[in-house]
Design a protein around this motif. Structure first.
Motif, mmCIF file in Angstrom:
data_model
loop_
_atom_site.group_PDB
_atom_site.id
_atom_site.type_symbol
_atom_site.label_atom_id
_atom_site.label_comp_id
_atom_site.label_asym_id
_atom_site.label_seq_id
_atom_site.Cartn_x
_atom_site.Cartn_y
_atom_site.Cartn_z
ATOM 1 N N ILE A 1 -19.755 69.774 27.637
ATOM 2 C CA ILE A 1 -18.568 70.335 26.975
ATOM 3 C C ILE A 1 -17.378 70.304 27.929
ATOM 4 C CG2 ILE A 1 -17.557 72.431 25.999
ATOM 5 C CD1 ILE A 1 -20.325 73.033 24.806
ATOM 6 N N LEU A 2 -17.597 70.666 29.184
ATOM 7 C CA LEU A 2 -16.509 70.614 30.165
ATOM 8 C C LEU A 2 -15.977 69.199 30.329
ATOM 9 C CD1 LEU A 2 -17.684 73.014 33.009
ATOM 10 C CD2 LEU A 2 -15.813 73.344 31.391
ATOM 11 N N ALA A 3 -16.864 68.213 30.378
ATOM 12 C CA ALA A 3 -16.437 66.816 30.518
ATOM 13 C C ALA A 3 -15.606 66.385 29.314
ATOM 14 C CB ALA A 3 -17.648 65.913 30.689
ATOM 15 N N ALA A 4 -16.006 66.820 28.116
ATOM 16 C CA ALA A 4 -15.254 66.475 26.908
ATOM 17 C C ALA A 4 -13.869 67.107 26.915
ATOM 18 C CB ALA A 4 -16.031 66.910 25.665
ATOM 19 N N VAL A 5 -13.782 68.367 27.323
ATOM 20 C CA VAL A 5 -12.493 69.056 27.379
ATOM 21 C C VAL A 5 -11.577 68.400 28.413
ATOM 22 C CG1 VAL A 5 -11.355 71.224 28.010
ATOM 23 C CG2 VAL A 5 -13.358 71.250 26.527
ATOM 24 N N ILE A 6 -12.103 68.107 29.578
ATOM 25 C CA ILE A 6 -11.307 67.461 30.623
ATOM 26 C C ILE A 6 -10.834 66.092 30.154
ATOM 27 C CG2 ILE A 6 -11.428 66.439 32.937
ATOM 28 C CD1 ILE A 6 -13.244 68.851 33.676
ATOM 29 N N GLY A 7 -11.702 65.360 29.482
ATOM 30 C CA GLY A 7 -11.323 64.051 28.953
ATOM 31 C C GLY A 7 -10.178 64.138 27.963
ATOM 32 N N CYS A 8 -10.186 65.164 27.132
ATOM 33 C CA CYS A 8 -9.092 65.359 26.169
ATOM 34 C C CYS A 8 -7.790 65.687 26.877
ATOM 35 C CB CYS A 8 -9.434 66.477 25.190
ATOM 36 S SG CYS A 8 -10.731 66.059 24.027
ATOM 37 N N LEU A 9 -7.853 66.505 27.892
ATOM 38 C CA LEU A 9 -6.645 66.910 28.610
ATOM 39 C C LEU A 9 -6.054 65.761 29.412
ATOM 40 C CD1 LEU A 9 -7.724 70.442 29.858
ATOM 41 C CD2 LEU A 9 -6.215 69.880 27.946
ATOM 42 N N ILE A 10 -6.876 64.963 30.027
ATOM 43 C CA ILE A 10 -6.381 63.863 30.843
ATOM 44 C C ILE A 10 -5.764 62.780 29.968
ATOM 45 C CG2 ILE A 10 -7.123 61.976 32.355
ATOM 46 C CD1 ILE A 10 -9.085 63.956 33.611
ATOM 47 N N ASP A 11 -6.387 62.477 28.832
ATOM 48 C CA ASP A 11 -5.913 61.404 27.973
ATOM 49 C C ASP A 11 -4.808 61.831 27.016
ATOM 50 O OD1 ASP A 11 -7.719 59.710 29.160
ATOM 51 O OD2 ASP A 11 -9.264 60.032 27.656
ATOM 52 N N ALA A 12 -4.544 63.113 26.928
ATOM 53 C CA ALA A 12 -3.546 63.600 25.983
ATOM 54 C C ALA A 12 -2.141 63.238 26.452
ATOM 55 C CB ALA A 12 -3.672 65.110 25.838
ATOM 56 N N PRO A 13 -1.289 62.788 25.540
ATOM 57 C CA PRO A 13 0.090 62.504 25.929
ATOM 58 C C PRO A 13 0.822 63.798 26.259
ATOM 59 C CG PRO A 13 -0.187 62.240 23.560
ATOM 60 C CD PRO A 13 -1.545 62.511 24.140
ATOM 61 N N PRO A 14 1.850 63.708 27.099
ATOM 62 C CA PRO A 14 2.611 64.918 27.432
ATOM 63 C C PRO A 14 3.209 65.564 26.184
ATOM 64 C CG PRO A 14 3.196 63.098 28.882
ATOM 65 C CD PRO A 14 2.329 62.529 27.795
ATOM 66 N N VAL A 15 3.292 66.877 26.183
ATOM 67 C CA VAL A 15 3.872 67.617 25.062
ATOM 68 C C VAL A 15 5.340 67.228 24.899
ATOM 69 C CG1 VAL A 15 4.451 69.927 24.221
ATOM 70 C CG2 VAL A 15 2.271 69.529 25.380
ATOM 71 N N GLY A 16 5.788 67.019 23.660
ATOM 72 C CA GLY A 16 7.180 66.668 23.388
ATOM 73 C C GLY A 16 7.509 65.225 23.704
ATOM 74 N N SER A 17 6.467 64.385 23.779
ATOM 75 C CA SER A 17 6.700 62.998 24.166
ATOM 76 C C SER A 17 6.593 62.052 22.983
ATOM 77 C CB SER A 17 5.688 62.571 25.229
ATOM 78 O OG SER A 17 4.403 62.453 24.665
ATOM 79 N N ALA A 18 7.125 60.880 23.195
ATOM 80 C CA ALA A 18 6.971 59.776 22.266
ATOM 81 C C ALA A 18 6.433 58.602 23.069
ATOM 82 C CB ALA A 18 8.307 59.417 21.623
ATOM 83 N N ALA A 19 5.520 57.860 22.493
ATOM 84 C CA ALA A 19 4.927 56.704 23.154
ATOM 85 C C ALA A 19 5.671 55.447 22.720
ATOM 86 C CB ALA A 19 3.452 56.603 22.789
ATOM 87 N N VAL A 20 6.189 54.703 23.701
ATOM 88 C CA VAL A 20 6.918 53.470 23.403
ATOM 89 C C VAL A 20 6.356 52.332 24.243
ATOM 90 C CG1 VAL A 20 9.035 54.693 22.770
ATOM 91 C CG2 VAL A 20 8.739 53.899 25.123
ATOM 92 N N LYS A 21 6.579 51.131 23.787
ATOM 93 C CA LYS A 21 6.249 49.941 24.568
ATOM 94 C C LYS A 21 7.464 49.605 25.429
ATOM 95 C CE LYS A 21 2.950 48.085 21.349
ATOM 96 N NZ LYS A 21 2.422 46.906 20.717
ATOM 97 N N LEU A 22 7.258 48.772 26.438
ATOM 98 C CA LEU A 22 8.358 48.411 27.329
ATOM 99 C C LEU A 22 9.541 47.844 26.545
ATOM 100 C CD1 LEU A 22 9.493 48.137 30.185
ATOM 101 C CD2 LEU A 22 8.426 45.881 30.289
ATOM 102 N N GLY A 23 9.271 47.016 25.551
ATOM 103 C CA GLY A 23 10.338 46.422 24.744
ATOM 104 C C GLY A 23 11.110 47.433 23.908
ATOM 105 N N GLU A 24 10.551 48.630 23.736
ATOM 106 C CA GLU A 24 11.214 49.693 22.961
ATOM 107 C C GLU A 24 11.925 50.701 23.856
ATOM 108 O OE1 GLU A 24 7.847 49.824 19.413
ATOM 109 O OE2 GLU A 24 7.589 51.079 21.188
#
Length: 86
Positions: free
Chosen positions: A7-30
């Protein structure tokens, strides 16, 4: 206390892979001038090119675009969501 390591490994995995709060994901061209980085821009091997908190300037955008022609940049790039409109 005792915690199930799976369970700890799953929680840590979610936190590490989660995008920052208030963020938008863009590609370099965007990526646009004036956007603020909420996570570093890195190469695929993890070398940091531009640190968190930097604003994208015309010169920086030009350098990143040129760099990406010869080297892979990790995507998506996380920027402040409100910087997408202005």
């Amino acid at each position: 206390g005792w915690y199930d390591p799976n369970i700890l490994a799953a929680v840590i995995g979610c936190l590490i892979d989660a995008p920052p709060v208030g963020s938008a994901a863009v590609k370099l061209g965007e990526l646009r001038v004036g956007q603020t980085l909420l996570a570093p821009i890195e190469t695929l091997d993890g070398t940091v090119l531009v640190g968190t908190g930097n604003k994208i300037s015309p010169n920086l955008l030009h350098k990143l675009t040129n760099f990406a022609q010869q080297n892979a940049i990790k995507e998506p790039i996380f920027v402040e969501a409100q910087s997408l409109t202005g």
